[in-house]
Structures are given as structure tokens and as C-alpha cells.
Design an enzyme around this catalytic site. Structure first.
Site, PDB file in Angstrom:
ATOM      1  CE  LYS A 125      -3.379   2.949   2.419  1.00 36.78           C
ATOM      2  NZ  LYS A 125      -3.597   3.224   4.031  1.00 36.78           N
TER       3      LYS A 125
ATOM      4  N   GLY B  21      -7.998   9.285  10.280  1.00 34.01           N
ATOM      5  CA  GLY B  21      -7.691  10.038  12.351  1.00 34.01           C
ATOM      6  C   GLY B  21      -8.736  10.912  13.076  1.00 34.01           C
TER       7      GLY B  21
END
Length: 263
Positions: free
Chosen positions: A105, A166
Site C-alpha cells: 500500500k 484519523g
């Protein structure tokens, strides 16, 4: 039973039952990490190579002792990289540590405040990694043009953010995501922004192939229970997408037909 059949979720030639990908950071300890991931039903687990020991620090606790590569597909990521050179070097290190593993990733961040992707550096890194034979899943902005270009370059999946990493703000950009999905030639996975189960369901109802998350589970008051909630949210969202929702209407309509009404 419905006659609708779903197409398999496939990455780099491998098919997965679960459409939930989870991270391994931010838990209080490795045992909580293990239990939450087990509860989520995820089969692909992403690991920040620059922040997590997967063998590069002998003698220290190794994440792979509790998240076994025999059970999970390990997805090394380049979290914490702010330029293409760092990201490419990190992927090469992961390939070495994981015995030639090529599924990665890619994320190249722009700054510490927003953790927004640096698209220019991301493209630079993707070009190098694809040429070197990596199977690149790429974290990107919600720009449909950039998503298209990354797919055309050879990335095997594009992963637009739905909200800043987040933050737990949910799906902030459904219209951009819909355009990306309409043009997609590779799997599209929402990456970043999910805060609770309903967010994951919305992402799947839009037509995303899968969702990747970390904070939404790890920062929950009960990460293990939230892991299980996310498992069911992903399944429900995918089923609703396949079923096709009813059209929205401005005015009410009776749930039952009026024909034969007793007078």
C-alpha cells in the site's frame, strides 16, 4: 433467495471473502490488536513498515508473531513517508523482510497536519514501484482524474480518502467517490475517514469494493466489539448495494396498495 450474485473481491490474483481491510496501529498492546482483528473477520492486514517491527529489529516484539502471514495477507504500507524516495525505499525493505512479497500500500503524505496525500510524489513513487514489479494499492486524493491516471499507470487498486486520516468524520465526499467509481477499471477502496459502522456501510453502498480502516476500530471504547460491528457493516453495505435502494421521493406513498380497501 435472491438470484443476484456478487463478483469476487480479488487483488493481485487472490480472492478474498472479507471486504474489510484493517490496520495494526494505535491499539494498547499486541493482544488487543490480535483480538480486534480476529473479531473484524479481515483477511488483509496493513502494517506501517517504518513504525512496526516485522523483523527489521531483532530481539524486539514482532507483530508477525501475533498476526501470522500464514493466516493473513500482510499489506506493508509506507505510512510516515513524505516523498517518493522514502516510499520506494520502504517498499523495497518490506519485500526483503517478507521474502519477496510484492503487494504494498503506497501512501506519500503532504504534511503532518492534514496527512493529505502528496499526489505529485505519489505518482513518482507509483511509477517506480510498478516498473519494479510491485502490486501497488495506492492512497490518493478524491480527484477522479488522478485516480484514473494511477489505474492507467498499473496500480492494482486506488484508495481515495473519504475524510482525513484519523478524524472519524465519515464519508465527506460521496459525489467525488461516485465519479471515481463510475470510471473505475480497478478496485476502489475507501481509505481514511471512517469513524463508525454506518460510515463503512455508506462506503459500501456507494459501490466501493472494500474499505480500509484503523482508527475507527483501535480508538473505539471497545475495539474488539467495534471490529465485529465493522464486519457486519461491510456485509450489510455490500448487500444493500447489490440489492439496489428504493428511489428517494419528495412526497409520501402508501406502504400498502389501496385496491380492495374495506370501506
Amino acid at each position: 433467495m435472491s438470484a443476484i450474485t456478487d463478483k469476487p473481491f480479488t487483488l493481485a490474483g487472490r480472492t478474498y471473502e472479507s471486504r474489510l481491510l484493517v490496520g495494526t496501529g494505535k491499539y494498547k498492546d499486541l493482544e488487543e490488536t490480535r483480538l480486534a482483528i480476529e473479531a473484524s473477520g479481515a483477511e488483509i492486514v496493513t502494517v506501517a513498515v517504518r513504525r512496526t517491527n516485522i523483523g527489521q529489529n531483532p530481539g524486539e516484539l514482532n507483530l508477525l508473531d501475533v498476526i501470522s502471514p500464514d493466516k493473513y495477507t500482510i499489506l506493508p504500507n509506507t505510512a510516515g513517508c513524505f516523498n517518493a524516495e522514502e516510499a520506494v525505499r520502504t517498499c523495497r525493505l518490506a519485500r526483503e523482510l517478507l521474502d519477496g512479497h510484492t503487494l504494498v500500500k503506497l501512501e506519500v503524505l503532504a504534511d503532518q497536519k492534514t496527512l493529505f496525500p502528496n499526489v505529485i510524489e505519489t505518482i513518482k513513487a507509483a511509477e517506480v514501484l510498478v516498473k519494479e514489479g510491485f502490486d501497488v494499492m495506492v492512497y490518493t486524493s478524491d480527484d477522479p482524474i488522478i485516480a484514473r491516471q494511477l489505474a492507467e499507470m498499473g496500480c492494482i487498486a486506488v484508495m481515495p480518502l473519504a475524510g482525513l486520516i484519523g478524524t472519524g468524520l465519515g464519508i465527506c465526499n460521496p459525489y467525488n467517490l461516485r465519479i471515481i467509481l463510475e470510471e473505475a477499471t480497478v478496485p476502489v477502496l475507501v481509505d481514511a475517514g471512517v469513524g463508525t459502522a454506518s460510515d463503512a456501510t455508506i462506503a459500501m453502498e456507494l459501490g466501493c469494493e472494500a474499505v480500509l480502516m484503523n482508527s475507527a476500530i483501535a480508538h473505539a471504547q471497545d475495539p474488539i466489539l467495534m471490529g465485529a460491528a465493522m464486519k457486519h457493516a461491510i456485509i450489510a453495505g455490500r448487500m444493500a448495494y447489490l440489492a439496489g435502494r428504493m428511489p428517494k421521493k419528495l412526497y409520501a406513498s402508501a406502504s400498502s396498495p389501496l385496491d380492495g380497501l374495506i370501506k
